[in-house]
Scaffold this motif. Structure first.
Motif, PDB file in Angstrom:
ATOM      1  N   LYS A 229       0.533   7.303  -9.037  1.00 36.54           N
ATOM      2  CA  LYS A 229       0.787   7.634  -7.646  1.00 36.54           C
ATOM      3  C   LYS A 229       0.987   9.135  -7.467  1.00 36.54           C
ATOM      4  O   LYS A 229       0.530   9.713  -6.493  1.00 36.54           O
ATOM      5  CB  LYS A 229       2.034   6.881  -7.169  1.00 36.54           C
TER       6      LYS A 229
ATOM      7  N   VAL B 201      -2.368  10.889  -7.552  1.00 36.35           N
ATOM      8  CA  VAL B 201      -3.030  10.816  -6.247  1.00 36.35           C
ATOM      9  C   VAL B 201      -2.445  11.877  -5.319  1.00 36.35           C
ATOM     10  O   VAL B 201      -3.169  12.604  -4.644  1.00 36.35           O
ATOM     11  CB  VAL B 201      -2.850   9.412  -5.611  1.00 36.35           C
TER      12      VAL B 201
ATOM     13  N   ALA C  92      11.956   5.289  -5.752  1.00 34.13           N
ATOM     14  CA  ALA C  92      11.773   3.837  -5.701  1.00 34.13           C
ATOM     15  C   ALA C  92      11.588   3.270  -7.109  1.00 34.13           C
ATOM     16  O   ALA C  92      12.196   2.263  -7.474  1.00 34.13           O
ATOM     17  CB  ALA C  92      10.577   3.500  -4.818  1.00 34.13           C
TER      18      ALA C  92
ATOM     19  N   LYS D 124      14.083   0.720  -9.039  1.00 36.62           N
ATOM     20  CA  LYS D 124      13.564  -0.519  -9.618  1.00 36.62           C
ATOM     21  C   LYS D 124      13.983  -0.635 -11.076  1.00 36.62           C
ATOM     22  O   LYS D 124      14.572  -1.633 -11.489  1.00 36.62           O
ATOM     23  CB  LYS D 124      12.043  -0.534  -9.481  1.00 36.62           C
TER      24      LYS D 124
ATOM     25  N   ARG E 121      -9.074   3.096 -10.208  1.00 35.62           N
ATOM     26  CA  ARG E 121      -7.785   2.472 -10.492  1.00 35.62           C
ATOM     27  C   ARG E 121      -6.630   3.000  -9.645  1.00 35.62           C
ATOM     28  O   ARG E 121      -5.532   2.462  -9.668  1.00 35.62           O
ATOM     29  CB  ARG E 121      -7.441   2.642 -11.969  1.00 35.62           C
ATOM     30  N   TYR E 122      -6.898   4.075  -8.870  1.00 35.61           N
ATOM     31  CA  TYR E 122      -5.834   4.616  -8.046  1.00 35.61           C
ATOM     32  C   TYR E 122      -5.568   3.747  -6.832  1.00 35.61           C
ATOM     33  O   TYR E 122      -4.617   3.956  -6.118  1.00 35.61           O
ATOM     34  CB  TYR E 122      -6.188   6.034  -7.582  1.00 35.61           C
TER      35      TYR E 122
ATOM     36  N   ALA F  16      -2.219   2.227  -6.335  1.00 34.82           N
ATOM     37  CA  ALA F  16      -1.236   3.264  -6.053  1.00 34.82           C
ATOM     38  C   ALA F  16      -1.325   3.733  -4.613  1.00 34.82           C
ATOM     39  O   ALA F  16      -0.348   3.716  -3.873  1.00 34.82           O
ATOM     40  CB  ALA F  16      -1.439   4.438  -6.998  1.00 34.82           C
ATOM     41  N   SER F  17      -2.531   4.123  -4.206  1.00 33.35           N
ATOM     42  CA  SER F  17      -2.639   4.759  -2.903  1.00 33.35           C
ATOM     43  C   SER F  17      -2.465   3.744  -1.770  1.00 33.35           C
ATOM     44  O   SER F  17      -2.050   4.110  -0.686  1.00 33.35           O
ATOM     45  CB  SER F  17      -3.970   5.513  -2.771  1.00 33.35           C
TER      46      SER F  17
ATOM     47  N   GLN G  98      -0.299   1.166  -1.759  1.00 32.02           N
ATOM     48  CA  GLN G  98       1.150   1.037  -1.589  1.00 32.02           C
ATOM     49  C   GLN G  98       1.702   2.297  -0.927  1.00 32.02           C
ATOM     50  O   GLN G  98       2.524   2.228  -0.024  1.00 32.02           O
ATOM     51  CB  GLN G  98       1.791   0.858  -2.961  1.00 32.02           C
ATOM     52  N   LEU G  99       1.191   3.436  -1.401  1.00 31.47           N
ATOM     53  CA  LEU G  99       1.586   4.716  -0.855  1.00 31.47           C
ATOM     54  C   LEU G  99       1.260   4.784   0.623  1.00 31.47           C
ATOM     55  O   LEU G  99       2.093   5.154   1.448  1.00 31.47           O
ATOM     56  CB  LEU G  99       0.830   5.811  -1.608  1.00 31.47           C
TER      57      LEU G  99
ATOM     58  N   TYR H 299       9.360   3.022   0.741  1.00 27.99           N
ATOM     59  CA  TYR H 299       8.655   2.757  -0.511  1.00 27.99           C
ATOM     60  C   TYR H 299       9.398   1.719  -1.335  1.00 27.99           C
ATOM     61  O   TYR H 299       8.796   0.827  -1.928  1.00 27.99           O
ATOM     62  CB  TYR H 299       8.495   4.054  -1.291  1.00 27.99           C
ATOM     63  N   THR H 300      10.721   1.843  -1.370  1.00 30.63           N
ATOM     64  CA  THR H 300      11.538   0.853  -2.073  1.00 30.63           C
ATOM     65  C   THR H 300      11.293  -0.520  -1.475  1.00 30.63           C
ATOM     66  O   THR H 300      11.104  -1.506  -2.188  1.00 30.63           O
ATOM     67  CB  THR H 300      13.033   1.213  -1.963  1.00 30.63           C
ATOM     68  N   LYS H 301      11.278  -0.564  -0.139  1.00 30.83           N
ATOM     69  CA  LYS H 301      11.059  -1.821   0.561  1.00 30.83           C
ATOM     70  C   LYS H 301       9.718  -2.420   0.171  1.00 30.83           C
ATOM     71  O   LYS H 301       9.643  -3.571  -0.250  1.00 30.83           O
ATOM     72  CB  LYS H 301      11.132  -1.569   2.076  1.00 30.83           C
TER      73      LYS H 301
ATOM     74  N   ALA I 232       7.866  -1.685  -2.329  1.00 32.64           N
ATOM     75  CA  ALA I 232       7.819  -1.976  -3.764  1.00 32.64           C
ATOM     76  C   ALA I 232       8.538  -3.283  -4.058  1.00 32.64           C
ATOM     77  O   ALA I 232       8.110  -4.072  -4.898  1.00 32.64           O
ATOM     78  CB  ALA I 232       8.452  -0.837  -4.560  1.00 32.64           C
TER      79      ALA I 232
ATOM     80  N   LYS J  64       8.803  -5.834  -2.013  1.00 37.33           N
ATOM     81  CA  LYS J  64       7.918  -6.916  -1.566  1.00 37.33           C
ATOM     82  C   LYS J  64       6.908  -7.271  -2.645  1.00 37.33           C
ATOM     83  O   LYS J  64       6.738  -8.417  -3.012  1.00 37.33           O
ATOM     84  CB  LYS J  64       7.190  -6.496  -0.299  1.00 37.33           C
TER      85      LYS J  64
ATOM     86  N   ASN K  83       5.785  -9.550 -11.036  1.00 33.59           N
ATOM     87  CA  ASN K  83       6.780  -8.634 -11.575  1.00 33.59           C
ATOM     88  C   ASN K  83       6.267  -7.653 -12.621  1.00 33.59           C
ATOM     89  O   ASN K  83       7.032  -6.856 -13.142  1.00 33.59           O
ATOM     90  CB  ASN K  83       7.941  -9.433 -12.162  1.00 33.59           C
TER      91      ASN K  83
ATOM     92  N   ASN L 163       4.322  -4.488 -14.405  1.00 33.25           N
ATOM     93  CA  ASN L 163       4.259  -3.101 -14.020  1.00 33.25           C
ATOM     94  C   ASN L 163       2.912  -2.754 -13.412  1.00 33.25           C
ATOM     95  O   ASN L 163       2.813  -1.929 -12.528  1.00 33.25           O
ATOM     96  CB  ASN L 163       4.507  -2.188 -15.234  1.00 33.25           C
TER      97      ASN L 163
ATOM     98  N   ASP M 165       0.721  -3.955 -11.221  1.00 28.73           N
ATOM     99  CA  ASP M 165       0.446  -4.902 -10.148  1.00 28.73           C
ATOM    100  C   ASP M 165      -0.744  -4.471  -9.300  1.00 28.73           C
ATOM    101  O   ASP M 165      -0.808  -4.740  -8.119  1.00 28.73           O
ATOM    102  CB  ASP M 165       1.682  -5.114  -9.279  1.00 28.73           C
TER     103      ASP M 165
END
Lengths: 286, 286, 286, 286
Positions: free
Chosen positions: C152, C155, C234, C238, D134-135, D138-139, D141-142, D236-238, D240, D242, D248, D250, D252
């Motif tokens: 992340k 990116v 975050a 975690k 593969r990003y 990441a992006s 969620q970001l 982001y925590t929120k 993440a 979800k 669970n 790493n 995902d």
């Protein structure tokens, strides 16, 4: 609380000026916002010498139009509000006054014209106006997070200031007047510039010891920025969790409006509410 | 531990000077705070040349008043405390001494007067004094978050310093003396200035390669600021969650005071406690 | 894997040099760390002209002592390790070589002496050495948080670089060579300086349009710093939660050491472990 | 929607140019990326005077090659897409046009050559291309974290701008033209430079009052950076959490691709999907 006949136009005007849930109220706020922006752009343009030289008359006319409109608005606010004195000495009341009066003063006293720039303070009203829009959800949550962490951030800022005074004094002793640290207040100023990682560079340490201390200050400043961030972060997560438990959608902005029930004073009515959710009072007929 | 008759006034004075839970103790702390601030403002004003030129005598009188009061306070602290040597060589004891002595020294030795500025260190006492007030809850939670993440932040700062040494050395090799990077320590200093995003600009890379490396350093500095922030954030969330589980109100500041039980040395007594919660010793009669 | 007789001294030396769980190994690491620091301080002092002028011979002798010790260490590392070539071409192997060779080269070739500064890279070994100490818990959790958010952050940094190229190019078009934006690479460099909020000020926009664009870049830079911070925050929360569920104490640093079981290759043995927790192999007798 | 015979090559070309899930499509994107980077490096090199003086012809040839290839690509994009006008006036369509045309214009009109630099905007296409890789996880969620906090960050940036206007105006009144604050827009520019902790130092307050106000601005800027950070952190925590609840691991990152169902327009198909998950339409045969 509602003598319908006599004061109907007053109530109506009050609703237009002070509330923003009716179409007329919204329109008023938008028009006001446009004029505030226009007045600030006018002040800005005036301050640029070559523009002022070229378009002085045009800008002056614009100034007067804005000033007269602001005057009318100011008077209308005083007339319609129930407690005029409270408005006059309120925060916004004073700002409204300060942004209207300098133009009149400039006729009598020369040199007071620059105070027109105080009009920029009217921009603060934007918060009140935009609160109504969809940002409400956002800024409310934000406000509560900042509110909850206010005491902690105060402690933090306090620590920053004390550190600045101590390190600023030390830098004054180390660097001395010949390297630009002419006195302690200036040295403290430099220290805050450094600690907050702004770093203008108008003053910079020259001696090795001074540079070493500066290094400590910078690393400290770089490290402790984590503190307020961590505080707001945690508070925000907490308050977000609370909201999150109630409704789990991403778009949890229920359209609430800024109206206040005139019967039970409860706020945060839904945008389409006709009656107060708390006491059943009709929200529109006062 | 309590010979009531003889040492009553000592105990009373001790309570006033070292504790802050009685009205007299609070008053003492506030007055002390005011004098510390006044003494620092005096030092600051003295350092501004034109103010010193104009009001030298006035400032000098102020200095002497403050110095004498600090001397009295220092002696009172030594007399009332049970272990005077422990106080004298404690952190605050040394600061209190250093902020009192320079004025006396300046009579005998010329040039030592500038050391009066060390008085700024007394500001640190503010933390002890304000701890008592409503900030306690805030700073306690804050302190525990910082404490918990101390080791991690040390690792981080350590990494920052090592990176600065390595990159500083590389910049010295690349840029060389002709572009302001006159030696490695100065180059390392520049690197810290850049990494912490302060950026004075008194030294700046001139060669393309140097600018490219500077770019890397800056982006690194910009990116890794996330690390301490993330750490404190997480620790704070954790500690906030713990507190949050116990009592869910926003104002979770239980009023603890700064008193220390003279029997079992336990602290953090509730504000209205009469007896030590741990050993049952009476907290007020010593 | 263990011919006890012949290679006993090799194994012993291996344990001393490469591991740090025996007293001898710890001592070796500490001594090595001291010499690395000494060598770097030597290089730094040499780079300061007036110090080099005054103490040239002393520094030169120090240099030779450090160089010879490093040479001995380098040879010992090659001899004791099972796969010398793997070490030689490993990251640390190359650094060890680069920090030893320049002094020898400086006899033959003039001007290569400056490369001694590369020795600063040896500082990286500090991480390996200090990992053993109590920081382990901290840096492990830290490392996993950074690892998890690596993609992340990539990116993010990528976006920062692209934005810099685009805005840098625009600034070049707007400001032009006469205002210091002499070419696009320099303009991109300026853009990164600004976006990362470093702001040297050696180049600064002069035209109103340039200043307006600079404003956008700055606000963007100020806002997007939130992104990496949020990510690490975050991830860290975690990973902290995971650890937090297992053991709830504040001091969750169980003393783990850096030893690797030579039988099953499992790591993270407790500091006082005699046998591998996973396969029962004796950890000290190889 | 699918006349297989006639338009087969068009569909095929469409898949290559606009999608990136077939080997050919991936290859096209990589080649395109290489040419975009090459074209930007060309523009950069050209802007450096001494390189342009020396290799002008070489760079010019390179320019023409890139321009012709971009032209071919542009035409191919128009031909293969179903709604050419929509592409032409889309964001990327305009960028593609703007980065191709200046070279042709430079034959006719002198001085338009500098616009070639607009080609840097093509870099934005990188996002579209790399999204596939593969990003993506990441992006995505970001992106959702940024999206969720967009409104809040807007409010924040808005507040920053208003504060800058107000403080900038005050600084203009305090410092005046003689200290570099020549007009209000410049003063506001300075204020943003300070508030975002960039601090160029080309303009710096000289009067004590100005420096005091600057101090406030800096501390404010230093403190409020916590706000966007806290927001993104929490969001982001929120988000993440979800994701974390569902799976669970790493890693995902479920491999979703960039394909869009031509029947129901739904996106985010799994990488190995043959049929649209929403309407059952075959994804590969059009």
């Amino acid at each position: 609380m509602s003598k319908k006949k006599n004061t109907y136009w007053k109530d109506r005007l009050y609703e237009i000026i002070y509330e923003a849930d009716t179409p007329a109220g919204k329109l008023f706020d938008v028009v006001l916002l446009v004029f505030i922006l226009a007045s600030i752009i006018l002040v800005m343009l005036e301050s640029v010498r070559w523009i002022d030289d070229k378009y002085h008359n045009l800008l002056n006319i614009g100034e007067w139009i804005v000033t007269i409109l602001f005057t009318v608005e100011y008077i209308a606010r005083i007339i319609t509000v129930k407690k005029p004195l409270k408005y006059i000495f309120s925060f916004y009341g004073i700002i409204d006054f300060l942004s209207t009066i300098p133009k009149y003063l400039s006729i009598i006293f020369a040199g007071t014209h620059a105070l027109v720039a105080l009009r920029a303070l009217r921009l603060l009203r934007v918060f009140r106006i935009l609160k109504l829009a969809r940002y409400l959800g956002a800024s409310n949550q934000l406000a509560s997070a900042i509110k909850a962490s206010r005491a902690k951030i105060s402690v933090f800022l306090f620590a920053v200031i004390i550190a600045s005074i101590i390190f600023g004094t030390l830098m004054y002793l180390i660097e001395g007047e010949e390297n630009g640290f002419t006195n302690i207040p200036k040295s403290v100023y430099w220290c805050i510039v450094t600690l907050t990682t702004v770093g203008f560079g108008d003053i910079a340490p020259q001696t090795p010891l001074g540079q070493f201390l500066a290094t400590l200050i910078m690393i400290m400043g770089y490290g402790i920025i984590a503190v307020p961030t961590g505080i707001v972060s945690a508070e925000y997560t907490k308050s977000a969790n609370k909201t999150g438990n109630k409704n789990n959608g991403n778009h949890d902005d229920i359209q609430l409006n800024s109206q206040r029930c005139q019967n039970c004073l409860s706020t945060k009515h839904k945008d389409d509410a006709e009656y107060c959710y708390s006491c059943g009072h009709n929200l529109h007929i006062q």
